[in-house]
Design an enzyme around this catalytic site. Structure first.
Site, PDB file in Angstrom:
ATOM      1  N   CYS A   1      14.013  -5.245   5.616  1.00 35.94           N
ATOM      2  CA  CYS A   1      13.501  -3.994   6.207  1.00 35.94           C
ATOM      3  C   CYS A   1      13.368  -4.085   7.717  1.00 35.94           C
ATOM      4  O   CYS A   1      13.113  -3.083   8.369  1.00 35.94           O
ATOM      5  CB  CYS A   1      12.126  -3.612   5.692  1.00 35.94           C
TER       6      CYS A   1
ATOM      7  N   CYS B   1      10.073  -5.353  15.398  1.00 34.64           N
ATOM      8  CA  CYS B   1      10.186  -4.599  16.643  1.00 34.64           C
ATOM      9  C   CYS B   1       8.957  -4.808  17.513  1.00 34.64           C
ATOM     10  O   CYS B   1       8.032  -5.540  17.149  1.00 34.64           O
ATOM     11  CB  CYS B   1      10.359  -3.123  16.323  1.00 34.64           C
TER      12      CYS B   1
ATOM     13  N   CYS C   1       6.060   1.845   9.099  1.00 38.03           N
ATOM     14  CA  CYS C   1       7.026   0.761   8.891  1.00 38.03           C
ATOM     15  C   CYS C   1       6.633  -0.534   9.590  1.00 38.03           C
ATOM     16  O   CYS C   1       6.863  -1.610   9.082  1.00 38.03           O
ATOM     17  CB  CYS C   1       8.430   1.179   9.303  1.00 38.03           C
TER      18      CYS C   1
ATOM     19  N   ASP D   1      11.021  -5.924   9.313  1.00 38.07           N
ATOM     20  CA  ASP D   1       9.686  -6.339   9.731  1.00 38.07           C
ATOM     21  C   ASP D   1       9.135  -7.345   8.743  1.00 38.07           C
ATOM     22  O   ASP D   1       9.132  -7.103   7.537  1.00 38.07           O
ATOM     23  CB  ASP D   1       8.726  -5.142   9.762  1.00 38.07           C
TER      24      ASP D   1
END
Lengths: 397, 129
Positions: free
Chosen positions: B33, B58, B102, B35
């Site tokens: 995903c 991120c 997220c 992360d």
């Protein structure tokens, strides 16, 4: 690391947007001040606009070696041109067949119209590509039937740089009388495109990708091919694209095409050198770094690399803190939260796609700027890998 | 796109690293995903005395990890369990809406580390009795 703020600003995101060439701005200005006639009217103001429009059309035709300027239709940009070509050909030829073929690495302005057509009684095939992004010619031959009216394949990918074997694709398309539409948005102005030699029936190009203004593009439609118009109205552009022509934009587009044609061969050689130095500089210094796309059959401006164990957006932020603008195929930089469909199509795992960074070079970039990025990149990657829990062991699992 | 506070934590993450003799370890997310984070805690007398993190992701993922370690350090386990995703985002003066679900996993990782600690302690008690 990057506690220092930098005043340096380096732009390596030319695929996303390019500056307008000052020579282009110069020719556009009068059409936003003193010259405002509508080419469809009868008086002298109008005749001047009409002449300007046709001169620009001629320049675009010359750049791609179209058989005549009458084959060029102006649009609002590549997205409209792609929609016009795909829906226009599909609808016009629906009595002949209901099948279109495209690839899995096309721009969304090709993929989404094709998907839309499948809700309107058409069938669409999305061809796979190999690890470099080359469309499978064998699969193309297998999928092509007498029902296929259109094949839409990009000239080259703006995201991984790979240039497709257009002549071979054209031969296959024409063996069953399908039309070939080519999205040349990324390629145009960088590498010579010759629609007659390449055997291209419809070609999408955009102005900003050649340092012209945004919001202007064109679709080349080979003489004799008829398409269903998407936009109906006053019958401009021979009824194929109604609406008063965007004269300032089109004038700028024409000038941009003229400049591109004149300067392309020298500039592309310069960019290729910079590109290869850039790629080598990154891959040689940084372990677990890889090139996306083909090493030689690639666009001169394209440096697409990926770094294992870290995520692209955090690389972009780190670069931005050092004054460098680039782009990424990471999910975190998209609106869909999915990594780039192009990177997945060339067989990258999600976690590999997440670590991708795209630098696209342009006219104002220098060797010093490339050296600067090569110089700062190892520390950026090292720092993020120190923060990351992933190691070579986990990626193999 | 990000607040100054997020960028500041991205630039200078607090408590980054691992604790080799951690009392509790929590990992959430996964690299697919985009992360993934791991939080390590040391616990003494029901207090989080040390905390460290490692994060793949991120800018928001790294900043939230850093922030949650700051919020949790020195707190009792009960207090730390009350730290929510919203608290972390607020402490960073906000996150872009798309990052709220997220990349804002740090509170979950903290809770997972505390659960891991509680489970281990329970197992130890059972061995003793």
């Amino acid at each position: 690391m990057p506690n220092q703020t930098t005043t340096r600003r380096i732009y390596f995101d030319h695929t996303a947007g390019k500056p307008i060439d000052s020579r282009v701005i110069e020719v556009m200005l009068p059409y936003m001040t003193s010259s405002y006639g509508n080419p469809s009217s009868i008086h002298a103001f109008s005749q001047e606009a009409k002449q300007t429009l046709e001169e620009a059309r001629e320049k675009i035709a010359k750049l791609i070696n179209a058989e005549s300027k009458e084959s060029i239709v102006f649009t609002s940009g590549a997205t409209e041109s792609n929609n016009m070509a795909i829906k226009g050909v599909a609808y016009r030829n629906k009595n002949r067949g209901n099948h279109i073929i495209t690839s899995s690495i096309e721009h969304m302005s090709v993929i989404n119209p094709c998907k839309f057509l499948t809700t309107q009684g058409f069938k669409a095939t999305f061809l796979p590509v190999d690890q470099y992004g080359f469309v499978s010619l064998k699969k193309l031959e297998e999928e092509l039937t007498s029902e296929t009216t259109l094949i839409s394949i990009m000239y080259a990918s703006g995201e991984i740089g790979t240039i497709q074997p257009m002549k071979e694709i054209s031969k296959i398309a024409h063996s069953k009388n399908a039309f070939l539409h080519v999205d040349a948005t990324a390629a145009n102005g960088q590498i010579p495109i010759n629609v007659q030699n390449d055997g291209i029936d419809l070609l999408t190009i955009s102005s900003n990708d050649m340092y012209g203004p945004k919001g202007v593009g064109a679709l080349y439609i080979k003489k004799g091919i008829r398409i269903e118009p998407l936009i109906q109205g006053g019958g401009q552009e021979k009824g194929i694209r109604s609406g008063t022509e965007n004269i300032p934009g089109i004038v700028g587009f024409g000038k941009a095409a003229e400049i591109a044609q004149k300067e392309m061969s020298v500039e592309s050689k310069r960019l290729e050198k910079l590109r290869d130095k850039f790629i080598k500089g990154l891959l040689d210094q940084i372990p677990y770094s890889f090139l996306n796309g083909h090493p030689t059959k690639r666009l001169p401006d394209n440096v697409a690399v990926r770094f294992s164990f870290i995520e692209g957006e955090s690389i972009l932020l780190s670069l931005d803190m050092m004054g460098v603008a680039a782009s990424s195929g990471s999910a975190c930089t998209t609106k869909t939260l999915e990594p780039s469909h192009v990177l997945l199509a060339i067989g990258l795992k999600h976690e590999e796609a997440h670590g991708s960074v795209l630098f696209t070079l342009g006219r104002q970039n220098t060797k010093e700027e490339v050296d600067y990025v090569i110089d700062i990149m190892p520390d950026i990657i090292k720092r993020l890998r120190k923060i990351s829990p992933l190691t070579p062991k986990e990626l193999k699992e | 796109m990000y607040t100054d506070k997020v960028m500041e934590h991205f630039r200078n993450p607090r408590n980054m690293g691992e604790i080799s003799d951690a009392d509790g370890i929590g990992t959430v997310g996964n690299p697919v995903c985009g992360d993934m984070m791991t939080i390590y805690i040391k616990v003494k007398d029901n207090n989080i005395t040390d905390i460290k993190f490692k994060t793949f992701g991120c800018g928001a993922a790294i900043a939230t990890s850093s922030m949650v370690t700051e919020l949790a350090k020195g707190k009792t386990l009960e207090e730390a369990l009350k730290i929510t995703r919203g608290d972390v985002a607020d402490a960073l003066e906000g996150l872009p809406p798309i990052k709220m679900h997220c990349s804002n996993l740090a509170a979950d990782a903290l809770h997972a580390a505390i659960e891991d600690y509680n489970k281990k302690r329970k197992a130890e008690k059972e061995v003793k009795t």
